[in-house]
Write an enzyme that holds these catalytic residues in place. Structure first.
Site, PDB file in Angstrom:
ATOM      1  N   ASP A  32       0.797  -1.227   0.000  1.00 48.81           N
ATOM      2  CA  ASP A  32       0.000   0.000   0.000  1.00 48.81           C
ATOM      3  C   ASP A  32       0.830   1.280   0.000  1.00 48.81           C
ATOM      4  O   ASP A  32       0.419   2.298   0.548  1.00 48.81           O
ATOM      5  CB  ASP A  32      -0.984   0.013   1.191  1.00 48.81           C
TER       6      ASP A  32
ATOM      7  N   LYS B 171       1.697   2.200  -5.067  1.00 54.81           N
ATOM      8  CA  LYS B 171       2.214   1.639  -6.331  1.00 54.81           C
ATOM      9  C   LYS B 171       1.284   1.948  -7.506  1.00 54.81           C
ATOM     10  O   LYS B 171       1.728   2.346  -8.577  1.00 54.81           O
ATOM     11  CB  LYS B 171       2.390   0.107  -6.195  1.00 54.81           C
TER      12      LYS B 171
ATOM     13  N   ASN C 214      -5.243 -10.193  -3.788  1.00 55.08           N
ATOM     14  CA  ASN C 214      -4.947  -9.640  -2.454  1.00 55.08           C
ATOM     15  C   ASN C 214      -4.490  -8.193  -2.597  1.00 55.08           C
ATOM     16  O   ASN C 214      -4.573  -7.410  -1.660  1.00 55.08           O
ATOM     17  CB  ASN C 214      -3.896 -10.486  -1.708  1.00 55.08           C
TER      18      ASN C 214
ATOM     19  N   GLY D 249      -4.594  -4.307  -3.836  1.00 48.82           N
ATOM     20  CA  GLY D 249      -5.588  -3.271  -4.121  1.00 48.82           C
ATOM     21  C   GLY D 249      -4.811  -2.025  -4.487  1.00 48.82           C
ATOM     22  O   GLY D 249      -4.185  -1.416  -3.625  1.00 48.82           O
ATOM     23  N   HIS D 250      -4.782  -1.698  -5.766  1.00 52.06           N
ATOM     24  CA  HIS D 250      -3.994  -0.557  -6.237  1.00 52.06           C
ATOM     25  C   HIS D 250      -4.930   0.573  -6.657  1.00 52.06           C
ATOM     26  O   HIS D 250      -5.698   0.429  -7.607  1.00 52.06           O
ATOM     27  CB  HIS D 250      -3.091  -0.984  -7.406  1.00 52.06           C
TER      28      HIS D 250
ATOM     29  N   GLN E 243       1.894  -6.087  -3.248  1.00 52.91           N
ATOM     30  CA  GLN E 243       2.324  -6.216  -1.855  1.00 52.91           C
ATOM     31  C   GLN E 243       3.601  -5.386  -1.647  1.00 52.91           C
ATOM     32  O   GLN E 243       3.833  -4.445  -2.383  1.00 52.91           O
ATOM     33  CB  GLN E 243       2.552  -7.688  -1.460  1.00 52.91           C
TER      34      GLN E 243
ATOM     35  N   ARG F   2     -10.002  -2.826   5.873  1.00 50.75           N
ATOM     36  CA  ARG F   2      -9.510  -2.849   7.254  1.00 50.75           C
ATOM     37  C   ARG F   2      -8.674  -1.606   7.548  1.00 50.75           C
ATOM     38  O   ARG F   2      -8.017  -1.063   6.659  1.00 50.75           O
ATOM     39  CB  ARG F   2      -8.624  -4.091   7.480  1.00 50.75           C
TER      40      ARG F   2
ATOM     41  N   ARG G 176      -5.524   0.354   8.551  1.00 54.10           N
ATOM     42  CA  ARG G 176      -4.101   0.023   8.489  1.00 54.10           C
ATOM     43  C   ARG G 176      -3.409   0.514   9.756  1.00 54.10           C
ATOM     44  O   ARG G 176      -3.699   1.610  10.231  1.00 54.10           O
ATOM     45  CB  ARG G 176      -3.467   0.696   7.269  1.00 54.10           C
TER      46      ARG G 176
ATOM     47  N   SER H 192       5.401  12.139  -3.999  1.00 58.82           N
ATOM     48  CA  SER H 192       3.965  12.218  -4.229  1.00 58.82           C
ATOM     49  C   SER H 192       3.319  13.003  -3.090  1.00 58.82           C
ATOM     50  O   SER H 192       3.621  12.786  -1.920  1.00 58.82           O
ATOM     51  CB  SER H 192       3.399  10.796  -4.313  1.00 58.82           C
TER      52      SER H 192
HETATM   53  P1  GDP Z   1      -0.869   0.356  -3.521  1.00 62.06           P
HETATM   54  O1  GDP Z   1      -1.441  -0.928  -3.065  1.00 62.06           O
HETATM   55  O2  GDP Z   1       0.608   0.445  -3.273  1.00 62.06           O
HETATM   56  O3  GDP Z   1      -1.220   0.711  -4.939  1.00 62.06           O
HETATM   57  O4  GDP Z   1      -1.504   1.481  -2.586  1.00 62.06           O
HETATM   58  P2  GDP Z   1      -3.056   1.597  -2.172  1.00 62.06           P
HETATM   59  O5  GDP Z   1      -3.827   2.084  -3.328  1.00 62.06           O
HETATM   60  O6  GDP Z   1      -3.515   0.365  -1.500  1.00 62.06           O
HETATM   61  O7  GDP Z   1      -2.962   2.680  -1.017  1.00 62.06           O
HETATM   62  C1  GDP Z   1      -2.426   3.936  -1.230  1.00 62.06           C
HETATM   63  C2  GDP Z   1      -3.503   4.967  -0.890  1.00 62.06           C
HETATM   64  O8  GDP Z   1      -2.910   6.246  -0.780  1.00 62.06           O
HETATM   65  C3  GDP Z   1      -4.544   5.108  -1.970  1.00 62.06           C
HETATM   66  O9  GDP Z   1      -5.768   5.481  -1.389  1.00 62.06           O
HETATM   67  C4  GDP Z   1      -4.011   6.242  -2.839  1.00 62.06           C
HETATM   68  O10 GDP Z   1      -5.030   6.929  -3.541  1.00 62.06           O
HETATM   69  C5  GDP Z   1      -3.395   7.123  -1.793  1.00 62.06           C
HETATM   70  N1  GDP Z   1      -2.219   7.883  -2.207  1.00 62.06           N
HETATM   71  C6  GDP Z   1      -1.221   7.534  -3.059  1.00 62.06           C
HETATM   72  N2  GDP Z   1      -0.257   8.494  -3.060  1.00 62.06           N
HETATM   73  C7  GDP Z   1      -0.654   9.435  -2.190  1.00 62.06           C
HETATM   74  C8  GDP Z   1      -0.074  10.665  -1.742  1.00 62.06           C
HETATM   75  O11 GDP Z   1       1.008  11.055  -2.106  1.00 62.06           O
HETATM   76  N3  GDP Z   1      -0.788  11.366  -0.811  1.00 62.06           N
HETATM   77  C9  GDP Z   1      -1.997  10.962  -0.343  1.00 62.06           C
HETATM   78  N4  GDP Z   1      -2.601  11.711   0.556  1.00 62.06           N
HETATM   79  N5  GDP Z   1      -2.564   9.821  -0.749  1.00 62.06           N
HETATM   80  C10 GDP Z   1      -1.897   9.068  -1.649  1.00 62.06           C
HETATM   81  P1  IMO Z   2      -0.960  -4.189  -2.283  1.00 60.48           P
HETATM   82  O1  IMO Z   2      -0.498  -4.710  -3.622  1.00 60.48           O
HETATM   83  C1  IMO Z   2      -1.030  -4.646   2.021  1.00 60.48           C
HETATM   84  C2  IMO Z   2      -1.090  -8.704   3.605  1.00 60.48           C
HETATM   85  C3  IMO Z   2      -2.354  -9.141   4.295  1.00 60.48           C
HETATM   86  C4  IMO Z   2      -1.777 -10.139   5.281  1.00 60.48           C
HETATM   87  C5  IMO Z   2      -0.661 -10.793   4.489  1.00 60.48           C
HETATM   88  C6  IMO Z   2      -1.060 -12.097   3.814  1.00 60.48           C
HETATM   89  O2  IMO Z   2      -2.250  -3.482  -2.330  1.00 60.48           O
HETATM   90  O3  IMO Z   2       0.138  -3.408  -1.620  1.00 60.48           O
HETATM   91  P2  IMO Z   2      -2.610 -12.800   1.774  1.00 60.48           P
HETATM   92  O4  IMO Z   2      -3.972 -12.374   1.383  1.00 60.48           O
HETATM   93  O5  IMO Z   2      -1.568 -12.513   0.762  1.00 60.48           O
HETATM   94  O6  IMO Z   2      -2.565 -14.212   2.257  1.00 60.48           O
HETATM   95  O7  IMO Z   2      -2.258 -11.911   3.067  1.00 60.48           O
HETATM   96  O8  IMO Z   2      -0.285  -9.861   3.507  1.00 60.48           O
HETATM   97  N1  IMO Z   2      -1.290  -8.198   2.230  1.00 60.48           N
HETATM   98  C7  IMO Z   2      -1.231  -6.906   1.898  1.00 60.48           C
HETATM   99  N2  IMO Z   2      -1.064  -5.816   2.664  1.00 60.48           N
HETATM  100  N3  IMO Z   2      -1.130  -4.509   0.691  1.00 60.48           N
HETATM  101  C8  IMO Z   2      -1.272  -5.595  -0.100  1.00 60.48           C
HETATM  102  O9  IMO Z   2      -1.240  -5.524  -1.448  1.00 60.48           O
HETATM  103  C9  IMO Z   2      -1.367  -6.868   0.502  1.00 60.48           C
HETATM  104  N4  IMO Z   2      -1.541  -8.125   0.034  1.00 60.48           N
HETATM  105  C10 IMO Z   2      -1.472  -8.929   1.096  1.00 60.48           C
HETATM  106  O10 IMO Z   2      -2.981  -8.065   4.928  1.00 60.48           O
HETATM  107  O11 IMO Z   2      -1.204  -9.472   6.362  1.00 60.48           O
HETATM  108 MG    MG Z   3      -2.964  -1.640  -1.792  1.00 61.52          MG
END
Ligand code: GDP
Ligand code: IMO
Ligand code: MG
Length: 423
Positions: A13, A16, A38, A40-41, A223, A302, A304, A412
């Protein structure tokens, strides 16, 4: 040409999706190489927000090829739902989306086993996203799995049934859980039917041919490095190699084809699910970071867990990944607090100080030594150049570059595509 890589440097998270979407303007091909739904981007373009789970984050660029690599695990139900969701928002992604034949399939009973295994672990649970990731990779390495290419075979239903029966026997050793298998199975076969109309390719030939043609390719990690099956905080990890090395096995490209490695970190740190987190905060600062950063899981919703950025942890994964460029995200969130910290060294359980990640973070680290920084009041969302950042923010970025011995090429300052500073 080479294959550039973007990987998360923490526990996932890191942002990416946002950065890959932005970078995809300059790449011909974006590929996912491991993990599955698993992930979520999140991508925000204008006032539209999308969350991708299996589809690569280059999908919003018309001319970009998006490949789901051989190392990925695909749940047909989620995958089709994702494609249809994009269709509903006006994007037909079926033309520039490709599926590698050797990617593995997540069956409904993989999800059932995931949930049952977690139920049995009770307080020791991994905190899995319950998407069936672990059981699917177990079947892959156990040589039992079904692959994407099997969707095109006549005997799929038969092979599905065999594997399902095995899973049901296995499930009997776990606590009973609520799972409507019949309905999930129906959805699975409907989705499989729809998958048949998509583009399947021999991912390894497909990609190596594109490489030979001189196309620019970016591999999108899912991840984070601390969730890597071998190098992460085992057993609180995911079931794939999330680090750069996973790109070669996941896409079928040679190590010599790897180019830039872009490592992405938040200006602080988060983790969702169980497991060690040395710099975790349990006070008002943690709460404020969570609120200001909207730190809720993009896949499971959930909360974080939040904490300070951890330099020994980052040095460890910069080494493992061979990071050449750093991206720091969510710098804007630090405006919400008066001061913030960076973990610089661990005090180990025997009292010695260390800058290395020990064998088991949970039991081997007693304390973290921090450097404290004064924050700034200005909101950063509108800042587009490094020089416009408040002095404190610039100093922090320079401090990270020096401490981590790696240049920060991007910062960012908001979730929207354009809320980014390129250096
Ligand atoms: P990923 O799994 O690495 O793609 O990241 P996620 O999408 O799960 O979580 C990143 C969260 O932060 C998302 O809600 C994005 O929209 C948000 N986000 C990304 N870059 C920034 C930033 O520079 N500032 C803020 N405030 N939010 C950001
Ligand atoms: P992105 O790509 C954050 C965590 C789960 C759990 C552990 C194992 O959005 O960054 P799994 O479902 O793989 O068996 O879960 O890894 N986890 C992540 N945490 N971002 C993710 O993906 C994750 N994918 C799995 O919360 O602790
Ligand atoms: Mg994510």
């Amino acid at each position: 040409m080479a294959v550039d890589v973007l990987v998360g440097l923490q526990w996932g998270d890191e942002g990416k999706g946002k950065i890959v979407d932005l970078l995809s303007e300059k790449y011909d091909v974006i590929c996912r190489f491991q993990g599955g739904p698993n992930a979520g981007h999140t991508i925000e373009i204008g006032d539209q927000k999308h969350v991708l789970h299996t589809i690569p984050s280059g999908i919003f660029r018309k001319h970009t090829i998006n490949l789901v690599g051989n190392g990925v695990v695909i749940d047909p139900i989620t995958f089709i739902r994702e494609i249809e969701g994009l269709m509903n928002s006006g994007l037909d992604c079926t033309k520039n989306l490709y599926i590698s034949l050797k990617a593995h399939l997540i069956l409904p009973t993989h999800r059932l086993l995931d949930a049952a295994s977690e139920a049995q672990k009770g307080a020791q649970k991994i905190g899995s996203t319950l998407r069936g990731i672990g059981p699917t990779y177990m079947d892959k390495t156990g040589r039992n799995g079904l692959r994407a290419g099997d969707v095109l075979k006549d005997n799929l239903a038969e092979r599905y049934e065999q594997l399902k029966q095995k899973h049901l026997k296995l499930a009997s050793i776990y606590p009973n859980i609520d799972f409507d298998l019949e309905s999930e199975e129906k959805k699975w076969f409907e989705a499989v039917e729809k998958m048949r109309g998509l583009n399947f390719v021999n991912g390894e030939y497909f990609l190596n041919e594109l490489l030979a043609e001189g196309k620019s390719i970016l591999a999108e990690g899912a991840q984070g490095s601390m969730l890597d099956i071998t190098y992460g905080t085992y057993p609180f990890v995911t079931s794939s190699n999330t680090i750069t090395a996973g790109v070669c096995t996941g896409l079928g490209i040679a190590p010599s084809s790897i180019g830039k490695v872009i490592g992405i970190t938040k200006a602080y740190c988060t983790r969702v699910g169980s497991g060690p987190f040395p710099t975790e905060l349990f006070d008002q600062y943690g709460e404020t970071l969570m609120q200001a950063g909207h730190e809720y899981g993009a896949t499971t919703g959930r909360k974080r867990r939040c904490g300070w950025i951890d330099l020994p942890q980052l040095k460890y994964v910069i080494m493992l990944n061979g990071v050449t460029d750093l991206v720091v995200t969510k710098l804007d969130v630090l405006s919400a607090i008066d001061q913030f910290k960076a973990g610089e060294r661990y005090q180990l359980i025997d009292g010695t100080m260390s800058e290395q990640v020990p064998y088991e973070m949970e039991t081997d680290i007693r304390n973290v030594e921090y450097q404290t920084f004064k924050s700034w009041k200005e909101e950063l969302g509108a800042v587009r150049s490094f020089d416009q950042l408040p002095p404190g923010a610039r100093q922090f970025i320079t401090y990270l570059e020096k401490s981590l011995n790696t240049r920060v090429s991007m910062v960012s300052v908001g979730p929207e595509r354009n809320e980014t500073i390129l250096r």
